[in-house]
Design an enzyme around this catalytic site. Structure first.
Site, PDB file in Angstrom:
ATOM      1  N   GLU A 157       0.819  -1.214   0.000  1.00  0.00           N
ATOM      2  CA  GLU A 157       0.000   0.000   0.000  1.00  0.00           C
ATOM      3  C   GLU A 157       0.856   1.268   0.000  1.00  0.00           C
ATOM      4  OE1 GLU A 157      -2.873  -0.371   3.193  1.00  0.00           O
ATOM      5  OE2 GLU A 157      -4.210  -1.483   1.868  1.00  0.00           O
ATOM      6  N   GLU A 310      -6.814  -7.710  -0.940  1.00  0.00           N
ATOM      7  CA  GLU A 310      -7.297  -7.701   0.440  1.00  0.00           C
ATOM      8  C   GLU A 310      -8.739  -7.218   0.480  1.00  0.00           C
ATOM      9  OE1 GLU A 310      -5.021  -5.439   3.236  1.00  0.00           O
ATOM     10  OE2 GLU A 310      -3.138  -5.918   2.249  1.00  0.00           O
TER      11      GLU A 310
END
Ligand code: GLA
Ligand code: GLA
EC number: 3.2.1.23
Length: 670
Positions: A157, A310
């Site tokens: 991320e 995710e």
């Protein structure tokens, strides 16, 4: 053209991927065996390992401890579970920041951000770069050729922003590359304003906290630089991996409509696009918002399948008040991603942590263990995904494009605008919703996209537009395309300088309309408008004083200052049609406008009639129907079909309970 590596590299022989982040370093080895058994029972075929393992792999500077990871990969490999191996560089160990504080990021006020959480690195720090790359090289050397290794997961991320001295130096180098010399910089930044002229490169800094509004072009360039600085680091890691494992695809997990990173420039640097997405169970717009983000991921990958890296099985722990998901929501959300092009359905995380900041975040295996409703749902979902193997690798055909641009978003995000209430991503969603509700497939594309294959192009907002992109939109319409442009578009150039003359200067010809004033309105006083054929609607927040220069005014403001002026205009230009919307129409009016633009474009949804709350999308051989509503939905279906999820046959119509999904493959198409 399909690139050599991609989702297909992973799904070949496996079908859709199902799994999650696996953090075995949080558990004694005795638990690992149970993990792998339970994963197998749940149909898990891929796990992401090592995302936060830097301190375990390199317990002190220069040391290496791969033994535990050898055993983890061995166990997984023996069980036939593929590994998405992460480079652990998102969370450096405390020793890095302690010994080399210059690796720690500094915020805009000059405060250093310390270790104790994660993500504490400066993307431009040479020391961070050197340490990270040394470990990545050793990791790749060690596991190159390992039978379990299927995918590389670079960092996690990416989104770190830094204002330290290393970052300022890197920013200057980036600016020198962009503008050549100081004159170029001074001109681009408009530094005759407020005495901001730079006389020496050493004076140029990142936009640190300042007494008043900061130079907008400096801010915009810093956003561009920050995205590029992280990309440079990602590339450096990726290149090491590619050199050692040329047949293993590389990805990094995105975060949807995440402001700091220009994913259009990142996605081509990956072998496949992956994304983390956590719909808020409290958000009534979550189904459409999520569909939009999924379509963006497909767009980033050029239409190819992507991976949901995710999601959460139930509640997250990072909102202030974390609602669980109603039963059935876990599979509904995962299947929604499949419908929109995902070939991988993974979760954060496999086993719920006992300690650490995320111990109250849901997982595939909750604290209460396998004998739980939640884990049963996980298993059932893993099993049903196997039935969708025929979907893997297929595409979602779309004739409508929705334009999104990071630079324009950044530029409009700056203070000192007529209003701070025109949010480009809100506009994106507003224009997307009516398309989603009608079952019209949409590709999200950058402004520079090749548009000729689309029948309709929707530009909810492009505050910043380049000459080339404006010319491309114009040429698209002249050649027969249908274009919808929302308000406050075409306002500035790529340096964020205002384009003077009646607005939107570079688009006014194709739109056959032009304006002279932006007029925000009080939120509690919506502006009455009327379609030329009679029906009234309200607009809010924003109006523009616009006139027709040849376009047909199809709706007008009816009260107040702008009364009588057009609110919506439609212009035949060349062989196409261009619409301009000079306000924020209420959602029903936007739906009406969308219906008219779709009619101009000759585009219909996948079904003649999609009941409210139902999402309808065609992917490959199948029609996906997903009921996001709280009531049963009765959906007429076009042909006799087999529901791939259940093996049952459907004909005429199908009733979907709340949160039910059908994946219909036609049996005997005429
Ligand atoms: C103050 C300042 C001016 C200008 C205006 C804008 O009056 O003195 O330079 O910034 O505000 O309203
Ligand atoms: C992100 C991160 C994960 C975890 C989850 C929690 O997706 O990548 O490490 O923190 O959020 O939702």
């Amino acid at each position: 053209m399909t690139p050599r590596l991609g989702m297909h590299t992973l799904t070949a022989g496996r079908g859709l991927l199902f799994g999650g982040d696996y953090n075995p370093e949080q558990w004694p080895e005795s638990v690992w065996t149970e993990d792998v058994e339970l994963m197998r029972a749940a149909g898990v075929n891929l796990v992401t390992v090592g995302v936060f393992s830097w301190a375990r792999l390199e317990p002190e500077p220069g040391a290496r401890d791969f033994g535990w990871l050898d055993r983890v990969l061995g166990l997984l490999g023996d069980a036939g579970i593929a590994v998405d191996l992460a480079t652990p560089t998102a969370s450096p160990p405390p020793w890095l920041g302690h010994r080399w504080p210059e690796t720690l990021p500094v915020d805009e006020s000059g405060h250093r951000l310390w270790y104790g959480a994660r993500n504490q690195f400066c993307p431009s720090s040479p020391v961070y770069r050197e340490r990270a790359l040394a470990l990545v090289a050793d990791l790749a050397d060690r596991y190159a050729g390992h039978p379990a290794l299927a995918l590389w997961h670079v960092g996690n991320e990416y989104g770190q922003i830094c204002h330290c001295d290393d970052s300022a130096a890197a920013f200057r180098a980036w600016l020198q590359n962009r503008y050549g010399d100081l004159d170029g910089l001074n001109e681009a930044w408009g530094t005759t304003f407020w005495s901001q002229r730079y006389s020496d490169w050493a004076e140029v800094i990142t936009p640190r906290r300042a007494p008043y509004l900061i130079n907008p072009t400096q801010l915009l360039d810093f956003r561009r630089f920050s995205s590029d600085a992280l990309l440079a680091h990602y590339r450096a890691e990726r290149d090491l991996l590619r050199a050692r494992t040329p047949d293993t695809p590389v990805t990094t997990n995105f975060m949807g409509l995440f402001k700091p990173i220009d994913y259009w420039s990142w996605a081509p640097e990956e072998d496949l696009v992956s994304n983390d997405h956590y719909p808020d169970p409290a958000d009534p717009l979550a189904p459409a918002r999520t569909a939009l983000v999924h379509d963006l991921m497909r767009g980033l990958g050029g239409g190819r399948p992507w991976m949901l890296m995710e999601q959460a099985t139930a509640a997250v722990n990072w909102r202030p008040h974390n609602l669980p998901k109603p039963s059935g929501q876990l599979r509904l959300e995962s299947l929604q991603a499949v419908a929109r092009g995902a070939d991988g359905l993974c979760y954060f995380q496999w086993r719920a942590s006992r300690f650490g900041a995320e111990r109250f975040h849901a997982a595939m295996l909750p604290h209460a263990g396998p004998d739980t409703r939640l884990h049963a749902d996980v298993r059932a979902h893993g099993a049903e995904l196997r039935r969708l193997a025929p979907i893997a690798g297929t595409t979602v055909p779309a004739r409508v494009a929705l334009v999104h641009d990071w630079a324009s978003w950044w530029a409009l995000d700056e203070r000192g605008q007529p209003s701070d209430r025109l949010d480009p991503t809100d506009q994106l969603l507003s224009y997307y919703r009516p398309l989603w509700e009608r079952g019209v497939a949409v590709d999200v594309v950058p402004p520079s996209a090749e548009l000729s294959a689309y029948a309709l192009v929707v530009v909810p907002n492009l505050y910043l537009i380049s000459d080339a992109d404006a010319a491309s939109l114009t040429a698209y319409v002249r050649a027969g395309g249908v274009l919808v442009v929302g308000p406050y578009s075409g306002v500035v150039d790529p340096r964020a300088h205002v384009r003077t003359g009646r607005f939107p200067a570079p688009l006014r010809e194709v739109l056959g309309a032009s304006g002279e004033e932006w007029r925000p309105v009080p939120e509690d006083r919506p502006v009455p408008c009327r379609w030329s054929d009679g029906a009234a609607f309200a607009a809010r927040t924003w109006t523009e004083l616009v006139r027709s220069d040849g376009a047909e005014p199809v709706a007008a403001f009816t009260e107040g200052e702008p009364a009588g002026h057009p609110a919506v205009l439609r212009h035949r230009s060349g062989r196409g049609v261009a619409w301009y919307v000079a306000t924020l129409p209420e959602q029903d009016a936007l739906a009406e406008l969308t219906a008219r633009a779709l009619a101009d474009a000759g585009v219909t949804g996948v079904l003649p009639d999609v009941p409210p709350g139902v999402e309808a999308v065609r992917r490959g051989p199948a029609l996906f129907l997903l009921n996001h509503g709280d009531d049963d939905a009765d959906v007429p279906i076009p042909h006799r079909a087999e529901d791939l999820l259940t093996g049952t046959t459907a004909e005429g119509r199908i009733t979907l309970a709340p949160r039910a999904v059908a994946v219909l493959r036609p049996l005997d198409t005429p």
